[in-house]
Scaffold this active site. Sequence first.
Site, PDB file in Angstrom:
ATOM      1  CE  LYS A 116      76.068  66.681  69.488  1.00  0.00           C
ATOM      2  NZ  LYS A 116      74.815  65.999  69.556  1.00  0.00           N
ATOM      3  CD  GLU A 200      83.566  66.502  67.808  1.00  0.00           C
ATOM      4  OE1 GLU A 200      83.246  66.777  66.615  1.00  0.00           O
ATOM      5  OE2 GLU A 200      82.951  65.648  68.477  1.00  0.00           O
ATOM      6  CG  HIS A 235      71.934  70.019  61.033  1.00  0.00           C
ATOM      7  ND1 HIS A 235      73.186  69.458  60.890  1.00  0.00           N
ATOM      8  CD2 HIS A 235      72.125  71.343  61.181  1.00  0.00           C
ATOM      9  CE1 HIS A 235      74.094  70.415  60.978  1.00  0.00           C
ATOM     10  NE2 HIS A 235      73.491  71.561  61.154  1.00  0.00           N
ATOM     11  NE  ARG A 292      65.341  59.047  65.824  1.00  0.00           N
ATOM     12  CZ  ARG A 292      66.447  59.779  65.961  1.00  0.00           C
ATOM     13  NH1 ARG A 292      67.037  59.864  67.139  1.00  0.00           N
ATOM     14  NH2 ARG A 292      66.980  60.424  64.942  1.00  0.00           N
TER      15      ARG A 292
END
Length: 666
Positions: A116, A200, A235, A292
């Site tokens: 990330k 963040e 998620h 993907r």
Amino acid sequence: MFNKILIANRGEIACRIIDTAHKMGVRCVALYSDADKNALHVKKADEAVYIGPSPSKDSYLNMDNILAAAKQTGAQAIHPGYGFMSENVDFAKACIDNNITFIGPPVGAIDAMGSKSAAKEIMTDAGVPLVPGYHGEEQDPAFLKQQSVQIGYPQLLKAAYGGGGKGMRVVWNEDEFDSALASTKREAIAGFGNDKMLIERYLTKPRHVEIQVFCDNHGNAVYLSERDCSIQRRHQKVIEEAPAPNLSDETRVAMGEAAVAAAKAIDYQGAGTVEFLFDEDGSFYFMEMNTRLQVEHPVTEMITGLDLVAWQLKIASGEILPLNQSQVTVKGHAIEVRVYAEDPDNEFLPATGVLSYLHQPTQSSHVRVDTGVIQGDEVSSFYDPMISKLIVWDESRELAIARMQRALEDYSIGGLKTNLGFLANLVDAQPFQDIELDTGFIEKHHDLLFAPRSTTGHTALIQAALTCVLSNTAQVACAPVQQHDPYSPWAATNGWRLNESASHLVELKDEHDIEHLVKITVSGSSFTFELDGQAYIVDATLNNDYLTTTINGHKSSLLVETTEHQISLFNKKEISHFSRKVHDGSEFEDHSNDDSLIAPMHGTIVEVTATPGQVVKEGEVLVIMEAMKMEYAISAPHDGTVSEVFFAAGDMVQDGAQLVELCHGE
Ligand code: MV4
């Protein structure tokens, strides 16, 4: 273009890739584990190679076996689908080392998006907006604390190598930071072997909006609109739609261009998805890039009219992008739901079992079902328990929602628990229809989404409807048979008129005055019920006032009482009453093949009044048969002449057997 590709995947995505490859004249090699030896994707492929025991680690994640299968079959390329090896850098490298094309992005691109913080560094250079925060190399806790205070609260601690929501912690104030950092680092080491952290500002009500990008090997890149995937549970995406509703055109273009910039920044090739957090104030921020084909790609296909797997094969074989940005058009609105074998009433625990009954909505230009299973298949615990993806398209979001509601009504699965009822609640939910979308949707509307689809249990409905039908006294869904002999048993208006489809509609009203339309399909000596997406296979007998039912294998008996307009069930302590309505049965009339009078179920011929050459009138009884202890009249659906009779009294006939051939005219 390739002559032969190997699909290193299973289930619906393997079937979906094979379908496109075959349309392009490309032969396919499927892989299968022990559990998948009879799977649909194996049947669809031109060749299939066994790659090991059922556990994924021994089969679909076994790199050596996959590569050996590709070499053994002469596959020129491997399509990884999604999940499994689709974002495995070592596998992509191994394909290249074996001169096998990996149908996906270059190794460098997969690598770049693996972290990330590295991804954010690249995006910063590419001018892609990031959530304000810190994603540098300095990881000293005191330094991170300083950064934390500067960023402000609430903030999100994220493991640089985390994913799918793992390795994240919300920090609400400065006092929480030290302990949150220590625990998140411990989790990251345990989960990902790397405890690099980024910080963040925490967006409290973001939407998840993602852009489909495509890049060829010649420097061309386009975005293919966007998808909203905000409604997720732990998620896991539950419902996805395209385009993302209520975005301004400026935002759409800005996000698309940012996504293309992100892809170009890592020399991307193939299909990619750039995920953004879309804040309430209209700002959007890069979240991550998936290298993907996504599970939810069909909604993009439905609004653009493109086949993204075909694009993948073209690009991987060196062709240029089929369209440039100005040629990409978007029409209408598409919604996808993921149909899962799981129990929403039990923490969505995965369900396993045999799909003893599987009725999918009819597919059309508006309704698409991507699935890897057929009726009778087993859903095992070895793999993701997704049964299918149900995708709908229409001219507007409202019309697409209506399509989805109807498609879900027509979707029935028996033999294991599914989330169909939950999905129906979701698309019915006013906040969904009002586009009140954000990543906390399911938690926020929990009661609405988990409300039972009916206040009356399905078992009671089935028992009441069967009592109504088997008692032979109720006015069930049927049209009165032709009265040729008022004293004949066929004069009764409560038998089942046949040569229509053997279905019945029983309308019941429960004690809460809620109406239930119970559709009963007769097949052989069993009944099939479809209630709120759940299918039930039922055997039943009614002896005097005792009803014995076996519902999906569960046997029970109870006392029942029927009067002119009421059915009562006396089930131990619980008494339930239903009132009923008569239907004329026309909704089930099936004139699809009027000239062939068929047996609607397995039974015995009692009497044949038809003779070849006989001129008959519409409604004239031609055959009488017995099934399930009742006798039924099969009558002429129109005036005509009997051309052939296929059975005689005493013969046993199967469900669907042609009994009489009738031609129009004399
Ligand atoms: C966030 C966020 C709020 N603020 N970052 C979840 C997993 C990974 N995709 C990133 N995620 C989030 N990052 C900031 N600064 C909220 C989430 C998030 C989320 C994002 C998209 C879709 C569903 C989600 C569910 C929970 C949290």
